[in-house]
Design a protein around this motif. Structure first.
Motif, PDB file in Angstrom:
ATOM      1  N   SER A 187     -29.200 -24.169 -16.075  1.00  0.00           N
ATOM      2  CA  SER A 187     -29.288 -25.247 -15.091  1.00  0.00           C
ATOM      3  C   SER A 187     -30.730 -25.735 -14.959  1.00  0.00           C
ATOM      4  CB  SER A 187     -28.765 -24.766 -13.742  1.00  0.00           C
ATOM      5  OG  SER A 187     -28.907 -25.770 -12.767  1.00  0.00           O
ATOM      6  N   ALA A 188     -31.668 -24.817 -14.861  1.00  0.00           N
ATOM      7  CA  ALA A 188     -33.082 -25.186 -14.758  1.00  0.00           C
ATOM      8  C   ALA A 188     -33.557 -25.874 -16.031  1.00  0.00           C
ATOM      9  CB  ALA A 188     -33.924 -23.944 -14.484  1.00  0.00           C
ATOM     10  N   ARG A 189     -33.074 -25.415 -17.152  1.00  0.00           N
ATOM     11  CA  ARG A 189     -33.452 -26.028 -18.436  1.00  0.00           C
ATOM     12  C   ARG A 189     -32.942 -27.469 -18.506  1.00  0.00           C
ATOM     13  NH1 ARG A 189     -31.770 -23.358 -24.244  1.00  0.00           N
ATOM     14  NH2 ARG A 189     -32.918 -24.801 -25.573  1.00  0.00           N
ATOM     15  N   ALA A 190     -31.721 -27.709 -18.055  1.00  0.00           N
ATOM     16  CA  ALA A 190     -31.159 -29.065 -18.051  1.00  0.00           C
ATOM     17  C   ALA A 190     -31.921 -29.969 -17.079  1.00  0.00           C
ATOM     18  CB  ALA A 190     -29.683 -29.019 -17.677  1.00  0.00           C
ATOM     19  N   ARG A 191     -32.267 -29.455 -15.910  1.00  0.00           N
ATOM     20  CA  ARG A 191     -33.037 -30.245 -14.939  1.00  0.00           C
ATOM     21  C   ARG A 191     -34.419 -30.568 -15.480  1.00  0.00           C
ATOM     22  NH1 ARG A 191     -31.711 -28.467  -8.837  1.00  0.00           N
ATOM     23  NH2 ARG A 191     -29.466 -28.213  -9.091  1.00  0.00           N
ATOM     24  N   SER A 192     -35.032 -29.628 -16.171  1.00  0.00           N
ATOM     25  CA  SER A 192     -36.343 -29.843 -16.756  1.00  0.00           C
ATOM     26  C   SER A 192     -36.299 -30.966 -17.781  1.00  0.00           C
ATOM     27  CB  SER A 192     -36.837 -28.550 -17.410  1.00  0.00           C
ATOM     28  OG  SER A 192     -38.048 -28.766 -18.097  1.00  0.00           O
ATOM     29  N   ARG A 193     -35.303 -30.940 -18.636  1.00  0.00           N
ATOM     30  CA  ARG A 193     -35.175 -31.988 -19.656  1.00  0.00           C
ATOM     31  C   ARG A 193     -34.831 -33.337 -19.042  1.00  0.00           C
ATOM     32  NH1 ARG A 193     -31.401 -29.970 -24.262  1.00  0.00           N
ATOM     33  NH2 ARG A 193     -32.009 -31.982 -25.114  1.00  0.00           N
ATOM     34  N   ALA A 194     -33.973 -33.340 -18.017  1.00  0.00           N
ATOM     35  CA  ALA A 194     -33.568 -34.600 -17.382  1.00  0.00           C
ATOM     36  C   ALA A 194     -34.730 -35.245 -16.643  1.00  0.00           C
ATOM     37  CB  ALA A 194     -32.410 -34.352 -16.426  1.00  0.00           C
ATOM     38  N   ASN A 195     -35.566 -34.440 -15.969  1.00  0.00           N
ATOM     39  CA  ASN A 195     -36.676 -34.976 -15.181  1.00  0.00           C
ATOM     40  C   ASN A 195     -37.977 -35.074 -15.969  1.00  0.00           C
ATOM     41  OD1 ASN A 195     -34.928 -35.061 -12.998  1.00  0.00           O
ATOM     42  ND2 ASN A 195     -35.541 -33.037 -12.270  1.00  0.00           N
ATOM     43  N   GLY A 196     -38.036 -34.470 -17.145  1.00  0.00           N
ATOM     44  CA  GLY A 196     -39.257 -34.487 -17.944  1.00  0.00           C
ATOM     45  C   GLY A 196     -40.375 -33.654 -17.331  1.00  0.00           C
ATOM     46  N   VAL A 197     -40.006 -32.648 -16.562  1.00  0.00           N
ATOM     47  CA  VAL A 197     -40.975 -31.800 -15.870  1.00  0.00           C
ATOM     48  C   VAL A 197     -40.906 -30.385 -16.439  1.00  0.00           C
ATOM     49  CG1 VAL A 197     -41.607 -30.834 -13.619  1.00  0.00           C
ATOM     50  CG2 VAL A 197     -40.689 -33.151 -13.761  1.00  0.00           C
ATOM     51  N   ALA A 198     -42.060 -29.776 -16.638  1.00  0.00           N
ATOM     52  CA  ALA A 198     -42.089 -28.388 -17.120  1.00  0.00           C
ATOM     53  C   ALA A 198     -41.561 -27.458 -16.035  1.00  0.00           C
ATOM     54  CB  ALA A 198     -43.507 -27.992 -17.503  1.00  0.00           C
ATOM     55  N   VAL A 199     -40.651 -26.562 -16.412  1.00  0.00           N
ATOM     56  CA  VAL A 199     -40.092 -25.574 -15.488  1.00  0.00           C
ATOM     57  C   VAL A 199     -40.305 -24.206 -16.094  1.00  0.00           C
ATOM     58  CG1 VAL A 199     -37.999 -24.715 -14.379  1.00  0.00           C
ATOM     59  CG2 VAL A 199     -38.388 -27.175 -14.550  1.00  0.00           C
ATOM     60  N   ARG A 200     -40.762 -23.276 -15.252  1.00  0.00           N
ATOM     61  CA  ARG A 200     -41.008 -21.909 -15.691  1.00  0.00           C
ATOM     62  C   ARG A 200     -40.306 -20.963 -14.722  1.00  0.00           C
ATOM     63  NH1 ARG A 200     -43.891 -20.472 -19.322  1.00  0.00           N
ATOM     64  NH2 ARG A 200     -45.636 -19.191 -19.753  1.00  0.00           N
TER      65      ARG A 200
END
Length: 151
Positions: free
Chosen positions: A62-75
């Motif tokens: 879920s976090a990976r999909a949100r990161s790709r959709a928003n173009g924001v780095a997530v760790r």
């Protein structure tokens, strides 16, 4: 074999006992009951660890999909009382384990995006109750995170 007289004819007496079909039904019922008891007696800490690993895999995806959709780095980071996702709003995803005995071994952070290919990454989970048992939540960078049993 004894016979019974009925009028002028003689009928054979009925044999006593069980048929093969009746015995097979009883054996099948006993087998099903035994299997259900076996599943009911599974180790609860093992089941809880499997749930935590499956939940973590879903949260990471879920976090990976949100990161790709928003173009924001997530760790993803492991913390003393759970975990957190940097790069997402504070309450976007859960930040605590369901079982407080869940522990992370080894790597305590995972980069989730925004690039579509993130590289191989893994998180190893165990419990304080049974530290010898562990599950690995991993990806090769292309496929989704999956739960694997560690050797």
């Amino acid at each position: 074999m004894p016979t019974l007289a009925v009028g002028n004819r003689r009928a054979p007496a009925r044999a006593h006992g069980f048929t093969l079909l009746e015995l097979m039904v009883v054996v099948a019922i006993i087998a099903l009951a035994t299997a259900s008891v076996g599943f009911a007696l599974r180790d609860s800490s093992q089941v809880q660890l499997e749930r935590e690993a499956e939940r973590l895999a879903a949260l990471l995806e879920s976090a990976r999909a949100r990161s790709r959709a928003n173009g924001v780095a997530v760790r993803w980071y492991s913390t003393a009382d759970g975990f957190r996702f940097d790069g997402l709003p504070a309450q976007a995803l859960p930040q605590h384990w369901l079982d407080p005995d869940t522990r992370v071994r080894g790597a305590t952070s995972v980069q989730l995006g925004p690039e579509p290919i993130i590289g191989p990454q893994a998180i190893v989970l165990s419990t304080s109750a049974q530290p010898e048992r562990a599950l690995r939540v991993a990806t090769d960078g292309l496929r989704p995170f999956t739960v694997q049993v560690t050797p």
